[in-house]
Motif scaffolding. Structure first.
Motif, PDB file in Angstrom:
ATOM      1  N   VAL A   1       0.835  -1.199   0.000  1.00 14.10           N
ATOM      2  CA  VAL A   1       0.000   0.000   0.000  1.00 14.10           C
ATOM      3  C   VAL A   1       0.871   1.252   0.000  1.00 14.10           C
ATOM      4  CG1 VAL A   1      -1.864   1.212   1.179  1.00 14.10           C
ATOM      5  CG2 VAL A   1      -1.735  -1.296   1.317  1.00 14.10           C
ATOM      6  N   ASP A   2       0.530   2.189  -0.869  1.00 13.71           N
ATOM      7  CA  ASP A   2       1.210   3.484  -0.908  1.00 13.71           C
ATOM      8  C   ASP A   2       0.849   4.257   0.367  1.00 13.71           C
ATOM      9  OD1 ASP A   2       2.004   6.148  -1.335  1.00 13.71           O
ATOM     10  OD2 ASP A   2       1.673   6.005  -3.486  1.00 13.71           O
ATOM     11  N   PRO A   3       1.810   4.556   1.238  1.00 14.25           N
ATOM     12  CA  PRO A   3       1.478   5.228   2.507  1.00 14.25           C
ATOM     13  C   PRO A   3       1.024   6.669   2.321  1.00 14.25           C
ATOM     14  CG  PRO A   3       3.854   5.092   2.245  1.00 14.25           C
ATOM     15  CD  PRO A   3       3.263   4.303   1.119  1.00 14.25           C
ATOM     16  N   TYR A   4       1.268   7.251   1.127  1.00 18.45           N
ATOM     17  CA  TYR A   4       0.896   8.648   0.894  1.00 18.45           C
ATOM     18  C   TYR A   4      -0.499   8.781   0.296  1.00 18.45           C
ATOM     19  CZ  TYR A   4       5.896   9.264   1.627  1.00 18.45           C
ATOM     20  OH  TYR A   4       7.165   9.240   2.156  1.00 18.45           O
ATOM     21  N   THR A   5      -0.992   7.717  -0.359  1.00 15.39           N
ATOM     22  CA  THR A   5      -2.307   7.789  -1.022  1.00 15.39           C
ATOM     23  C   THR A   5      -3.253   6.678  -0.601  1.00 15.39           C
ATOM     24  OG1 THR A   5      -1.609   6.420  -2.900  1.00 15.39           O
ATOM     25  CG2 THR A   5      -1.185   8.802  -3.047  1.00 15.39           C
ATOM     26  N   SER A   6      -2.757   5.670   0.124  1.00 18.14           N
ATOM     27  CA  SER A   6      -3.519   4.469   0.499  1.00 18.14           C
ATOM     28  C   SER A   6      -3.904   3.627  -0.718  1.00 18.14           C
ATOM     29  CB  SER A   6      -4.776   4.828   1.308  1.00 18.14           C
ATOM     30  OG  SER A   6      -4.417   5.388   2.555  1.00 18.14           O
ATOM     31  N   GLU A   7      -3.242   3.843  -1.841  1.00 17.12           N
ATOM     32  CA  GLU A   7      -3.478   3.020  -3.027  1.00 17.12           C
ATOM     33  C   GLU A   7      -2.782   1.671  -2.865  1.00 17.12           C
ATOM     34  OE1 GLU A   7      -2.080   2.734  -7.720  1.00 17.12           O
ATOM     35  OE2 GLU A   7      -1.450   4.415  -6.463  1.00 17.12           O
ATOM     36  N   VAL A   8      -3.500   0.591  -3.175  1.00 10.67           N
ATOM     37  CA  VAL A   8      -2.890  -0.738  -3.164  1.00 10.67           C
ATOM     38  C   VAL A   8      -2.165  -0.926  -4.491  1.00 10.67           C
ATOM     39  CG1 VAL A   8      -3.310  -3.218  -3.045  1.00 10.67           C
ATOM     40  CG2 VAL A   8      -4.674  -1.656  -1.636  1.00 10.67           C
ATOM     41  N   ARG A   9      -0.851  -0.978  -4.440  1.00 13.00           N
ATOM     42  CA  ARG A   9      -0.059  -1.022  -5.657  1.00 13.00           C
ATOM     43  C   ARG A   9       0.098  -2.435  -6.212  1.00 13.00           C
ATOM     44  NH1 ARG A   9       2.790   3.528  -6.850  1.00 13.00           N
ATOM     45  NH2 ARG A   9       4.546   2.381  -7.786  1.00 13.00           N
ATOM     46  N   GLY A  10      -0.288  -3.424  -5.455  1.00 12.83           N
ATOM     47  CA  GLY A  10      -0.224  -4.801  -5.927  1.00 12.83           C
ATOM     48  C   GLY A  10      -0.224  -5.773  -4.769  1.00 12.83           C
ATOM     49  N   THR A  11      -0.412  -7.042  -5.078  1.00 17.00           N
ATOM     50  CA  THR A  11      -0.362  -8.100  -4.075  1.00 17.00           C
ATOM     51  C   THR A  11       0.567  -9.202  -4.570  1.00 17.00           C
ATOM     52  OG1 THR A  11      -2.289  -9.256  -4.992  1.00 17.00           O
ATOM     53  CG2 THR A  11      -2.701  -7.621  -3.269  1.00 17.00           C
ATOM     54  N   LEU A  12       1.260  -9.835  -3.630  1.00 12.86           N
ATOM     55  CA  LEU A  12       2.158 -10.940  -3.948  1.00 12.86           C
ATOM     56  C   LEU A  12       1.994 -12.029  -2.899  1.00 12.86           C
ATOM     57  CD1 LEU A  12       5.496  -9.010  -4.700  1.00 12.86           C
ATOM     58  CD2 LEU A  12       3.979 -10.073  -6.394  1.00 12.86           C
ATOM     59  N   GLU A  13       2.210 -13.264  -3.315  1.00  9.98           N
ATOM     60  CA  GLU A  13       2.282 -14.354  -2.341  1.00  9.98           C
ATOM     61  C   GLU A  13       3.683 -14.338  -1.747  1.00  9.98           C
ATOM     62  OE1 GLU A  13       2.003 -19.237  -2.029  1.00  9.98           O
ATOM     63  OE2 GLU A  13       0.921 -18.185  -3.635  1.00  9.98           O
ATOM     64  N   THR A  14       3.771 -14.243  -0.437  1.00  9.31           N
ATOM     65  CA  THR A  14       5.062 -14.146   0.238  1.00  9.31           C
ATOM     66  C   THR A  14       5.248 -15.343   1.161  1.00  9.31           C
ATOM     67  OG1 THR A  14       4.049 -12.732   1.929  1.00  9.31           O
ATOM     68  CG2 THR A  14       5.178 -11.645   0.089  1.00  9.31           C
ATOM     69  N   TYR A  15       6.490 -15.483   1.630  1.00  9.66           N
ATOM     70  CA  TYR A  15       6.825 -16.691   2.390  1.00  9.66           C
ATOM     71  C   TYR A  15       7.627 -16.354   3.636  1.00  9.66           C
ATOM     72  CZ  TYR A  15       9.396 -20.949   3.630  1.00  9.66           C
ATOM     73  OH  TYR A  15       9.947 -21.993   4.319  1.00  9.66           O
ATOM     74  N   GLY A  16       7.276 -17.003   4.737  1.00  7.79           N
ATOM     75  CA  GLY A  16       8.073 -16.960   5.947  1.00  7.79           C
ATOM     76  C   GLY A  16       8.061 -15.633   6.670  1.00  7.79           C
ATOM     77  N   SER A  17       8.847 -15.581   7.736  1.00 10.65           N
ATOM     78  CA  SER A  17       8.907 -14.368   8.548  1.00 10.65           C
ATOM     79  C   SER A  17       9.641 -13.239   7.841  1.00 10.65           C
ATOM     80  CB  SER A  17       9.608 -14.673   9.875  1.00 10.65           C
ATOM     81  OG  SER A  17      10.920 -15.162   9.644  1.00 10.65           O
ATOM     82  N   SER A  18      10.433 -13.557   6.819  1.00 12.54           N
ATOM     83  CA  SER A  18      11.156 -12.520   6.081  1.00 12.54           C
ATOM     84  C   SER A  18      10.312 -11.905   4.978  1.00 12.54           C
ATOM     85  CB  SER A  18      12.436 -13.101   5.473  1.00 12.54           C
ATOM     86  OG  SER A  18      12.128 -14.102   4.522  1.00 12.54           O
ATOM     87  N   GLN A  19       9.085 -12.397   4.797  1.00 14.74           N
ATOM     88  CA  GLN A  19       8.199 -11.898   3.743  1.00 14.74           C
ATOM     89  C   GLN A  19       8.875 -11.958   2.370  1.00 14.74           C
ATOM     90  OE1 GLN A  19       5.250 -12.131   5.665  1.00 14.74           O
ATOM     91  NE2 GLN A  19       4.739 -10.789   3.970  1.00 14.74           N
ATOM     92  N   ALA A  20       9.488 -13.098   2.084  1.00 18.47           N
ATOM     93  CA  ALA A  20      10.158 -13.281   0.800  1.00 18.47           C
ATOM     94  C   ALA A  20       9.137 -13.299  -0.327  1.00 18.47           C
ATOM     95  CB  ALA A  20      10.950 -14.582   0.815  1.00 18.47           C
ATOM     96  N   GLY A  21       9.451 -12.590  -1.405  1.00 17.41           N
ATOM     97  CA  GLY A  21       8.583 -12.581  -2.568  1.00 17.41           C
ATOM     98  C   GLY A  21       8.749 -13.850  -3.387  1.00 17.41           C
ATOM     99  N   PRO A  22       8.003 -13.966  -4.495  1.00 13.87           N
ATOM    100  CA  PRO A  22       8.031 -15.196  -5.296  1.00 13.87           C
ATOM    101  C   PRO A  22       9.416 -15.604  -5.775  1.00 13.87           C
ATOM    102  CG  PRO A  22       6.153 -13.854  -5.917  1.00 13.87           C
ATOM    103  CD  PRO A  22       6.961 -13.027  -4.971  1.00 13.87           C
ATOM    104  N   VAL A  23      10.220 -14.638  -6.235  1.00 17.61           N
ATOM    105  CA  VAL A  23      11.548 -14.989  -6.747  1.00 17.61           C
ATOM    106  C   VAL A  23      12.428 -15.533  -5.631  1.00 17.61           C
ATOM    107  CG1 VAL A  23      13.682 -14.055  -7.711  1.00 17.61           C
ATOM    108  CG2 VAL A  23      11.490 -13.406  -8.697  1.00 17.61           C
ATOM    109  N   ARG A  24      12.485 -14.818  -4.516  1.00 19.81           N
ATOM    110  CA  ARG A  24      13.323 -15.271  -3.403  1.00 19.81           C
ATOM    111  C   ARG A  24      12.805 -16.585  -2.835  1.00 19.81           C
ATOM    112  NH1 ARG A  24      14.343 -12.174   2.067  1.00 19.81           N
ATOM    113  NH2 ARG A  24      12.858 -10.731   1.155  1.00 19.81           N
ATOM    114  N   THR A  25      11.491 -16.756  -2.792  1.00 24.04           N
ATOM    115  CA  THR A  25      10.921 -18.006  -2.303  1.00 24.04           C
ATOM    116  C   THR A  25      11.336 -19.171  -3.191  1.00 24.04           C
ATOM    117  OG1 THR A  25       9.002 -16.865  -1.354  1.00 24.04           O
ATOM    118  CG2 THR A  25       8.776 -19.215  -1.777  1.00 24.04           C
TER     119      THR A  25
END
Length: 453
Positions: A126-150
């Motif tokens: 979420v953009d903290p200045y506009t509250s716009e949701v810029r996208g969603t990703l499936e993340t993994y683990g406590s490090s919030q790894a994105g798809p590539v890192r996962t």
């Protein structure tokens, strides 16, 4: 790797009779077999680890749209950002919130959903200045790894083969320390320098490089075992016996059972807003990057935790009552047992995050060194083949070295091997496999010799 030639590189085998009772012939043969059979697993672990090291930077490039925003004039209330994310994912359950820790960073609002695998989440950026949701990703683990890192993490951990695949990385970690220590003993105990060209030069490169990175390789072996499937249980038991487990907030205060990695509860935020909870946590001393775990159910508390894994580590946490805003309990990283701190630092250093870029560069150099040593080792093995115009395999060091050992020494070695085999099961099973292969090869050669007589 295959520094089994360490003494053979300079003089013929017949000119170097081993001293009676010497461990060197046995070490040479063991080092040879480990190089041949464990080398491929170490190569894959080193290569996949090298790919993983710089994935945080890679993610910031690939997912720049989701993770970064233009810096605006003023940030929207955190609660409004969370509400926007909930509207974008109405079928998911709110679990945690990570306010951006930089001016151009998005807020990460983390959700669970029934169709996701354990430790996998849906994260709205979420953009903290506009509250716009810029996208969603499936993340993994406590490090919030994105798809590539996962994907790369799962490659390094288990070759995308689930629990069965994890045996490869445990095999590599279980034997790496043996390979390193054995190589050091062989190199330090050599009888003359291995200088020259061809195989001798490869030997010098192999051994000198191994000596230079030995400490880091031993560290990677030890920390890798903490994540392993079977040896990891042994590490956990030892930590529990020494009271070195990572402490948690009192259950009566936090009641955060629903905030665990495998929970799909939460989401019922009542009472104080997320902004108020964040301000209270800041007042309790939780500065820097934090994560806010929302109450799992009515009567539960917010749990706010620092998530800075770089040095100095910030991992303080606090439980906050959502109705009154009272800080019910705090847990300071300074109060962790020594073993828990070492485990935290070891994991972060293994992942390359403890000291930032210098940590990553060091790990990259060590991975490249290990890859080079493995290649040189196999090249030395090729040089040892009977003739240069055949495809025969290189000769291992002669069998039967154990027979020359004094019985007390041999009994001690067997006892030590049995202890390690018990606590490192994958090492134990593979050691039995090596012995069976060696025995089969010996019997086959003996049968051929008898047939030729």
């Amino acid at each position: 790797m295959t520094t089994h030639e360490l003494t053979e590189a300079t003089t013929p085998a017949s000119a170097r009779p081993a001293r009676k009772g010497s461990l060197r012939p046995l070490l040479l043969r063991l080092h040879f077999y480990l190089g041949v059979f464990v080398g491929p697993f170490l190569f894959v672990a080193a290569l996949s680890g090298l790919l993983y090291i710089f994935t945080p930077q890679l993610e910031r490039v690939i997912y720049a749209h989701e993770m970064t925003v233009p810096v605006g004039q003023g940030k929207q209330p955190l609660q409004e950002q969370v509400d926007a994310a909930q509207r974008a994912l109405p079928d998911a359950t709110l679990v945690r919130v990570r306010p951006g820790d930089a001016e151009d960073a998005t807020t990460q609002v983390i959700f669970s959903r029934a169709d996701l695998a354990p430790s996998h989440w849906l994260t709205a950026y979420v953009d903290p200045y506009t509250s716009e949701v810029r996208g969603t990703l499936e993340t993994y683990g406590s490090s919030q790894a994105g798809p590539v890192r996962t994907w790369i993490d799962e490659l390094h951990r288990g070759l995308h083969l689930g629990d069965f695949g994890r045996l490869y990385s445990e095999l590599a970690a279980s034997w790496l320390w043996v390979v390193v220590l054995g190589g050091l003993v062989l190199w330090w105990g050599r009888r003359r320098p291995a200088k020259g060209t061809g195989r001798r030069r490869l030997l010098s490169w192999h051994a000198t490089t191994g000596t230079s990175v030995a400490i880091v390789l031993l560290f990677l072996s030890a920390t890798g075992l903490t994540w392993s499937q079977y040896a990891g249980e042994t590490v956990s038991d030892i930590r529990a016996a020494l009271s070195w487990e990572t402490p948690a907030l009192p259950a009566a205060a936090s009641d955060h059972g629903g905030h665990g990695e495998h929970s799909h509860g939460g989401g019922q935020v009542t009472g104080a807003s997320v902004d108020q909870i964040l301000n209270i946590a800041r007042g309790a001393g939780l500065d820097g990057a934090v994560e806010i775990a929302v109450p799992a159910e009515q009567g539960s508390s917010y749990v706010v935790k620092q998530i800075q894994n770089s040095w100095p580590t910030k991992a303080d946490s606090a439980a906050i009552d959502p109705g009154t805003g009272e800080v019910l309990a705090t847990l300071k990283f300074d109060d962790y047992p020594v073993g828990a701190k070492l485990a935290r630092w070891g994991i972060d250093a293994h992942m390359g995050v403890l000291f930032g870029l210098p940590n990553q560069i060091l790990l990259a150099v060590v991975c490249l060194a290990l890859l080079a040593m493995i290649v040189w080792g196999y090249r030395m093995w090729w040089h040892r083949r009977p003739t240069k115009d055949t495809l025969a395999f290189g000769r291992p060091y002669p069998r039967g070295a154990w027979r020359a050992l004094p019985k007390p020494v041999l009994a001690g070695l067997v006892a030590v091997a049995a202890v390690f085999a018990w606590y490192l099961p994958v090492l134990g099973v593979s050691l039995i496999g090596f012995l069976l292969v060696d025995t089969a090869i010996g019997r086959t050669k003996a049968t051929r010799r008898n047939a030729q007589k």
